[in-house]
Design a protein around this motif. Sequence first.
Motif, PDB file in Angstrom:
ATOM      1  N   HIS A 223       1.059  -1.165  -0.330  1.00 48.68           N
ATOM      2  CA  HIS A 223      -0.601  -0.426  -0.116  1.00 48.68           C
ATOM      3  C   HIS A 223       0.603   1.375   0.145  1.00 48.68           C
ATOM      4  O   HIS A 223       2.300   1.582   0.533  1.00 48.68           O
ATOM      5  N   MET A 224       0.833   1.967  -0.768  1.00 46.04           N
ATOM      6  CA  MET A 224       1.293   3.352  -0.664  1.00 46.04           C
ATOM      7  C   MET A 224       0.260   4.722  -0.030  1.00 46.04           C
ATOM      8  O   MET A 224      -0.653   4.405   0.150  1.00 46.04           O
ATOM      9  N   ILE A 225       1.267   5.295   0.780  1.00 50.33           N
ATOM     10  CA  ILE A 225       0.494   6.547   1.527  1.00 50.33           C
ATOM     11  C   ILE A 225       1.180   7.108   1.009  1.00 50.33           C
ATOM     12  O   ILE A 225       2.241   8.054   1.189  1.00 50.33           O
ATOM     13  N   ALA A 226       0.448   8.930   0.724  1.00 50.16           N
ATOM     14  CA  ALA A 226       1.244   9.436  -0.198  1.00 50.16           C
ATOM     15  C   ALA A 226       0.566  10.817   0.232  1.00 50.16           C
ATOM     16  O   ALA A 226      -0.523  10.974   0.891  1.00 50.16           O
ATOM     17  N   ALA A 227       1.212  11.945  -0.033  1.00 52.71           N
ATOM     18  CA  ALA A 227       0.740  13.679   0.293  1.00 52.71           C
ATOM     19  C   ALA A 227       0.745  14.320  -0.091  1.00 52.71           C
ATOM     20  O   ALA A 227       2.090  14.512  -1.003  1.00 52.71           O
ATOM     21  N   LEU A 228       0.082  15.408  -1.125  1.00 56.04           N
ATOM     22  CA  LEU A 228      -0.067  16.515  -1.929  1.00 56.04           C
ATOM     23  C   LEU A 228       0.291  17.565  -0.430  1.00 56.04           C
ATOM     24  O   LEU A 228      -1.183  17.851  -0.490  1.00 56.04           O
ATOM     25  N   ASP A 229       1.411  18.207  -1.359  1.00 50.37           N
ATOM     26  CA  ASP A 229       1.543  19.893  -0.645  1.00 50.37           C
ATOM     27  C   ASP A 229       1.244  20.351  -1.805  1.00 50.37           C
ATOM     28  O   ASP A 229       1.859  21.094  -3.009  1.00 50.37           O
ATOM     29  N   LEU A 230      -0.147  21.438  -1.154  1.00 50.74           N
ATOM     30  CA  LEU A 230      -0.601  22.723  -2.450  1.00 50.74           C
ATOM     31  C   LEU A 230       0.433  23.571  -2.898  1.00 50.74           C
ATOM     32  O   LEU A 230       0.474  23.974  -4.061  1.00 50.74           O
ATOM     33  N   ALA A 231       1.243  23.966  -1.554  1.00 47.91           N
ATOM     34  CA  ALA A 231       2.267  25.192  -2.092  1.00 47.91           C
ATOM     35  C   ALA A 231       3.261  25.005  -2.876  1.00 47.91           C
ATOM     36  O   ALA A 231       3.687  25.523  -3.835  1.00 47.91           O
ATOM     37  N   THR A 232       3.879  23.807  -2.755  1.00 48.16           N
ATOM     38  CA  THR A 232       4.252  23.289  -4.130  1.00 48.16           C
ATOM     39  C   THR A 232       3.729  22.381  -5.714  1.00 48.16           C
ATOM     40  O   THR A 232       4.959  22.307  -6.457  1.00 48.16           O
ATOM     41  N   GLY A 233       3.121  21.803  -5.031  1.00 49.60           N
ATOM     42  CA  GLY A 233       2.611  20.816  -6.364  1.00 49.60           C
ATOM     43  C   GLY A 233       3.200  19.434  -5.598  1.00 49.60           C
ATOM     44  O   GLY A 233       3.366  18.472  -7.153  1.00 49.60           O
ATOM     45  N   LYS A 234       4.150  19.369  -4.941  1.00 49.69           N
ATOM     46  CA  LYS A 234       5.014  17.956  -5.641  1.00 49.69           C
ATOM     47  C   LYS A 234       4.202  16.261  -4.420  1.00 49.69           C
ATOM     48  O   LYS A 234       3.702  17.488  -3.294  1.00 49.69           O
ATOM     49  N   LEU A 235       4.646  15.767  -4.632  1.00 51.43           N
ATOM     50  CA  LEU A 235       3.848  14.442  -4.078  1.00 51.43           C
ATOM     51  C   LEU A 235       5.168  13.868  -3.231  1.00 51.43           C
ATOM     52  O   LEU A 235       6.632  13.831  -3.429  1.00 51.43           O
ATOM     53  N   PHE A 236       4.552  13.310  -2.505  1.00 50.99           N
ATOM     54  CA  PHE A 236       6.127  12.533  -1.076  1.00 50.99           C
ATOM     55  C   PHE A 236       4.567  11.350  -0.352  1.00 50.99           C
ATOM     56  O   PHE A 236       3.365  11.549  -0.452  1.00 50.99           O
ATOM     57  N   TYR A 237       5.408  10.411  -0.245  1.00 54.27           N
ATOM     58  CA  TYR A 237       5.157   9.268  -0.678  1.00 54.27           C
ATOM     59  C   TYR A 237       5.933   8.223   0.032  1.00 54.27           C
ATOM     60  O   TYR A 237       6.933   7.984   0.549  1.00 54.27           O
TER      61      TYR A 237
END
Length: 363
Positions: A223-237
């Motif tokens: 399973h992948m858990i991910a975050a989208l940072d709206l300030a930069t548009g980048k994904l972290f997972y």
Amino acid sequence: MARRPEVFVRQVSMAEGQRLQRISRTAKDPVKLRRAIVVLMSAQGQPAPDIAHLLKVSEDYVRDVIHAFNERGFDALDPKWSGGAPKKIDDQTRSWICVIARCDPRFLGQPFSCWSLAKLREYLIQEKVVSSVSTETLRRILHERGVSWQATKTWKHSTDPDFHTKLQAVLDLYDHPPTDGRVICVDEFGPLNLQPRAGKAWRPAGQPVRLRATYTRTHGVRHMIAALDLATGKLFYRIRDRKRWREFLDFLKSLRRRWPEQKLYVIVDNFSPHKRAEVLTWCTTNQVELVFLPTYASWLNWIEAEFAAVRYFALNGTDHQTHGEQDAAINAYIRWRNQRAQPKRAFAPDSKIRHPDYTIKVA
């Protein structure tokens, strides 16, 4: 056999000759262009058989154009389109055909749940709506009236009594990010199975990519858990074997370490690990505010669109043999994506969810 007398255009004035030359150079209509060339060549003294040979038309056509020009002048160069044969099916019948096509066939006593063009044609003739019609004519009638072949879609109501309040809270964070913190969209993606996945690719006609049809899942799922940072548009997972509250809390801690000085506004759905007491307690003491979406409204989480792109560009059309291979494909795509990321602004600006009277019936 006696040779037919030659036919030539009448005497052409200097102005008429210049006009014919201009038409032969600039005419967009191929019929007008061809007729002007016939007249111009005849005016230059070329006989009808030679003109017909050069233009690959019949001699009768050349003579008809010359006679018409002699009688009507330049008006004879313009094609007179007849508009085709008259319609055999009137407008009222066409509208009725579209009404029937939009009906469930079972309501009309038919033993099937959807129409094919052949079945619709048979029904229309049987019920004497039309005396005869081809399936191609039916297709054109439906297309002209805006009736198209569409997949059935599902919808459900949000049962959340605070739907509008939560909806507005999320939209406010999207539209006006707080100055004291950072807005992060978090969700789980998966399960990540090892299996052949259908996809699309540019290929020579009739030569699609082939994937195995039979397989066994002997390597478990991840399973992948991910975050989208709206300030930069980048994904972290992170990719993990489980998606319990412990994995979720560990991921929140990694986000906290990434932005230690800012308050985090984390938008999440109502998955039970997100509401675990240990998670809520840690968030309270670490300046992390969980903003829960309305029930049955995961579409409101901005990261969902990014997950669709991950599935389309990193997984579709693949047949990974190991989790390591699949993880590497996901990592390569997200790294490529983050290099081109832009801040996220203007979430669904023209959507019906922006209307003050938007109901809780959601697609």
